[in-house]
Design a protein around this motif. Sequence first.
Motif, short mmCIF file in Angstrom:
data_model
loop_
_atom_site.label_atom_id
_atom_site.label_comp_id
_atom_site.label_asym_id
_atom_site.label_seq_id
_atom_site.Cartn_x
_atom_site.Cartn_y
_atom_site.Cartn_z
N GLY A 35 0.77 -1.19 0.00
CA GLY A 35 0.02 -0.04 -0.18
C GLY A 35 0.89 1.14 0.03
N SER A 36 1.95 0.90 0.50
CA SER A 36 3.09 2.42 0.56
C SER A 36 4.50 1.71 0.16
CB SER A 36 2.88 3.04 2.02
OG SER A 36 4.13 3.77 1.86
N LYS A 37 4.89 2.54 -1.21
CA LYS A 37 5.94 2.24 -1.41
C LYS A 37 7.14 2.94 -0.75
CE LYS A 37 4.54 1.25 -6.25
NZ LYS A 37 4.85 -0.23 -6.46
N SER A 38 7.06 3.94 0.10
CA SER A 38 7.83 4.76 0.79
C SER A 38 8.11 3.66 1.95
CB SER A 38 7.29 5.79 1.32
OG SER A 38 6.71 6.73 0.44
N PHE A 39 6.89 3.34 2.81
CA PHE A 39 7.00 2.36 3.74
C PHE A 39 7.63 0.97 3.51
CE2 PHE A 39 5.39 -1.60 5.86
CZ PHE A 39 5.40 -1.31 7.08
N MET A 40 7.52 0.48 2.18
CA MET A 40 8.41 -0.63 2.02
C MET A 40 9.77 -0.40 1.90
SD MET A 40 9.92 -2.77 -0.56
CE MET A 40 9.31 -2.02 -2.25
N LYS A 41 9.91 0.87 1.08
CA LYS A 41 11.32 0.93 0.93
C LYS A 41 12.21 1.29 2.11
CE LYS A 41 13.33 1.34 -2.62
NZ LYS A 41 14.00 0.55 -3.36
N ASP A 42 11.65 1.94 3.11
CA ASP A 42 12.27 2.34 4.40
C ASP A 42 12.43 0.95 5.59
OD1 ASP A 42 12.05 4.92 3.75
OD2 ASP A 42 10.50 5.43 5.42
N ILE A 43 11.60 -0.09 5.33
CA ILE A 43 11.70 -1.21 6.08
C ILE A 43 12.87 -1.97 5.48
CG2 ILE A 43 10.78 -3.46 6.45
CD1 ILE A 43 9.15 -1.88 8.06
N VAL A 44 12.93 -1.98 4.11
CA VAL A 44 13.89 -2.93 3.38
C VAL A 44 15.11 -2.33 3.47
CG1 VAL A 44 14.47 -3.30 1.27
CG2 VAL A 44 12.20 -3.83 1.70
N ALA A 45 15.31 -0.84 3.50
CA ALA A 45 16.52 -0.21 3.73
C ALA A 45 17.10 -0.29 5.17
CB ALA A 45 16.52 1.20 3.43
N TYR A 55 16.49 -2.80 7.22
CA TYR A 55 17.08 -4.02 7.80
C TYR A 55 18.10 -4.58 6.70
CZ TYR A 55 13.87 -3.99 11.45
OH TYR A 55 12.99 -3.40 12.51
N GLY A 56 18.52 -3.67 5.85
CA GLY A 56 19.63 -4.32 4.99
C GLY A 56 19.30 -5.11 3.90
N ILE A 57 18.11 -5.28 3.48
CA ILE A 57 17.63 -6.21 2.40
C ILE A 57 17.92 -5.37 1.07
CG2 ILE A 57 15.57 -7.25 1.13
CD1 ILE A 57 14.37 -7.18 4.18
N PRO A 58 18.64 -6.30 0.14
CA PRO A 58 18.95 -5.60 -1.32
C PRO A 58 18.14 -5.28 -2.22
CG PRO A 58 19.39 -8.07 -1.22
CD PRO A 58 18.90 -7.76 -0.05
N THR A 59 17.93 -3.92 -2.30
CA THR A 59 17.03 -3.25 -3.37
C THR A 59 17.49 -1.96 -3.96
OG1 THR A 59 14.79 -2.34 -3.38
CG2 THR A 59 16.14 -1.46 -1.56
N ALA A 60 16.93 -1.14 -4.79
CA ALA A 60 17.66 -0.05 -5.63
C ALA A 60 17.83 1.00 -4.42
CB ALA A 60 16.50 0.53 -6.59
N PHE A 115 4.41 -11.75 -2.42
CA PHE A 115 4.81 -11.90 -3.86
C PHE A 115 6.00 -10.71 -4.07
CE2 PHE A 115 2.60 -10.50 -8.10
CZ PHE A 115 3.88 -10.36 -8.96
N ALA A 116 7.09 -11.39 -4.16
CA ALA A 116 8.28 -10.36 -4.32
C ALA A 116 8.73 -10.24 -5.77
CB ALA A 116 9.62 -10.91 -3.64
N GLY A 117 8.47 -9.15 -6.36
CA GLY A 117 8.95 -8.64 -7.48
C GLY A 117 10.56 -8.39 -7.46
N LEU A 118 11.41 -9.18 -8.23
CA LEU A 118 12.62 -9.04 -8.21
C LEU A 118 13.24 -8.67 -9.37
CD1 LEU A 118 12.84 -12.76 -6.30
CD2 LEU A 118 13.13 -10.60 -5.32
N LEU A 174 15.45 -6.75 -4.65
CA LEU A 174 13.86 -6.32 -4.49
C LEU A 174 13.56 -5.39 -5.37
CD1 LEU A 174 11.48 -7.65 -2.98
CD2 LEU A 174 11.77 -6.02 -1.23
N ILE A 175 12.46 -5.37 -6.17
CA ILE A 175 11.61 -4.29 -6.76
C ILE A 175 10.51 -3.85 -6.05
CG2 ILE A 175 10.50 -3.61 -8.77
CD1 ILE A 175 12.14 -5.45 -10.54
N GLU A 176 9.53 -4.76 -5.73
CA GLU A 176 8.51 -4.57 -5.03
C GLU A 176 7.75 -5.71 -4.30
OE1 GLU A 176 4.71 -3.98 -7.48
OE2 GLU A 176 5.40 -5.66 -8.64
N ILE A 177 6.93 -5.47 -3.29
CA ILE A 177 6.23 -6.26 -2.59
C ILE A 177 4.70 -6.17 -2.94
CG2 ILE A 177 5.39 -7.24 -0.33
CD1 ILE A 177 8.35 -8.21 -0.89
#
Length: 437
Positions: A105-115, A117-122, A273-276, A289-292
Amino acid sequence: MTDRLNILLVGSGGREHALALRIASSPLTANLTVAPGNAGIGEIAECVAIAADDVPGLVDYAARNAIDFVIVGPEVALVAGLADRLAEKNIRAFGPNAAAALLEGSKSFMKDIVAKYGIPTAAYARFRDRDAAKAYVIEHGMPIVIKADGLAAGKGVTIATTPAEAEAAIDEALIGGRFGAAGSEIVIEEFMTGEEASYFALVDGETVVPLGAAQDHKAVGDGDTGPNTGGMGAYSPAPVVTRELERQILNDILRPLASAMVAEGRPYRGVIFAGLMIVPGPAGPKPRLIEINVRFGDPECQVLMARLESDPVALMLATAEGRLADLPPARWSDQAALTVVLCAEGYPGTPVTGTEIKGVAKAAAVEGVTVFHAGTKRSADGKLLACGGRVLNIVATGSDVAQAKTRAYRAVDLIDWPGGFCRRDIGWRAIEREAVS
Ligand code: AMP
Ligand code: GLY
């Protein structure tokens, strides 16, 4: 033994038809109702005219009709809190609560969590201010990716190759209000190059149960050309996702993400569903990771269900009840599955609706083939009519993706529908890989 369940399935696409077929034949199911369903689903279950995003309507129906378990196909109601509202009435749901559905529902939220916790993403930054966004774009250079923060029905992403395109996308979202509140904040991120793949897992809290990989074809035209769609076809497994990549996807992305959501006080329950992006590198390809998404993919779900031998209802119920860790591993067919999506002329723009489709029974009789409906309805005199953009899914299994493709197109060619079209090259990446291995 669990009592048999009254199940309500939410959604109306090919994904839901594929789920409905499995749910209707599960020993755990007493009765299946689908809201709102489609013509194909109506042949195997009762359909009720409640929209898939009508949270109060769905909750009210479930409470009044002694529904035990609600299985949610699309994301909109989950992001709006359907699972929370059902829990208040002691009704179980397959799908995360609103706090966890924010991953989609929020790409900002997703990106902040992923960053965090050190999960590889753009690499990325978040913006509400247009001038700051434009300065970031100029500093980082092209190509660059601009995304509306919220749900935008698959239309919120711009890959800009010139500063003018980037600035136009920024202005459309932040000033023009093209995506409404969903675009009042944007994420601007690094453009990643590589091959895209999707990975699916069931998650309850810390427990992650792998379901496997799939690839879809988003572009409308052969050779992956033309505008993007919801998906013109898909196959599973995806040979690009090797065992080593699958290990990395689970250990570097999905397990850390599940733990992160627990640590953040937002434990996730449902399918992830992880878009990679599979990015080539000197030490071999790496997943980023591209998107969740907080739901099954459509049409990826159709090919996963074609290969899943275990009862999906047992898996989804265990997810909802937090019992995934106690289940034996899911059983999968070693066959490949491929689906071709038949669309109405005009899609992904405005589709021409109301055209008649014939030949479905003939197509469904081809060896290894199942036909699922997406945008269909019955006329008063029983004709099958197109009523959406993506209209039918031809799903075929085979010993490899190439055989599944041959069977799927044999069935496609038996459909008599002058108002429809499809891609003729679904599976080409996988088939090229199969040919060299
Ligand atoms: P999303 O809705 O975030 O999945 O984005 C839609 C599509 O845009 C993806 O399936 C990719 O094809 C593409 N995309 C999104 N983010 C990136 C990125 N950072 N780099 C390259 N392509 C991207
Ligand atoms: N096929 C892509 C999706 O379901 O989002």
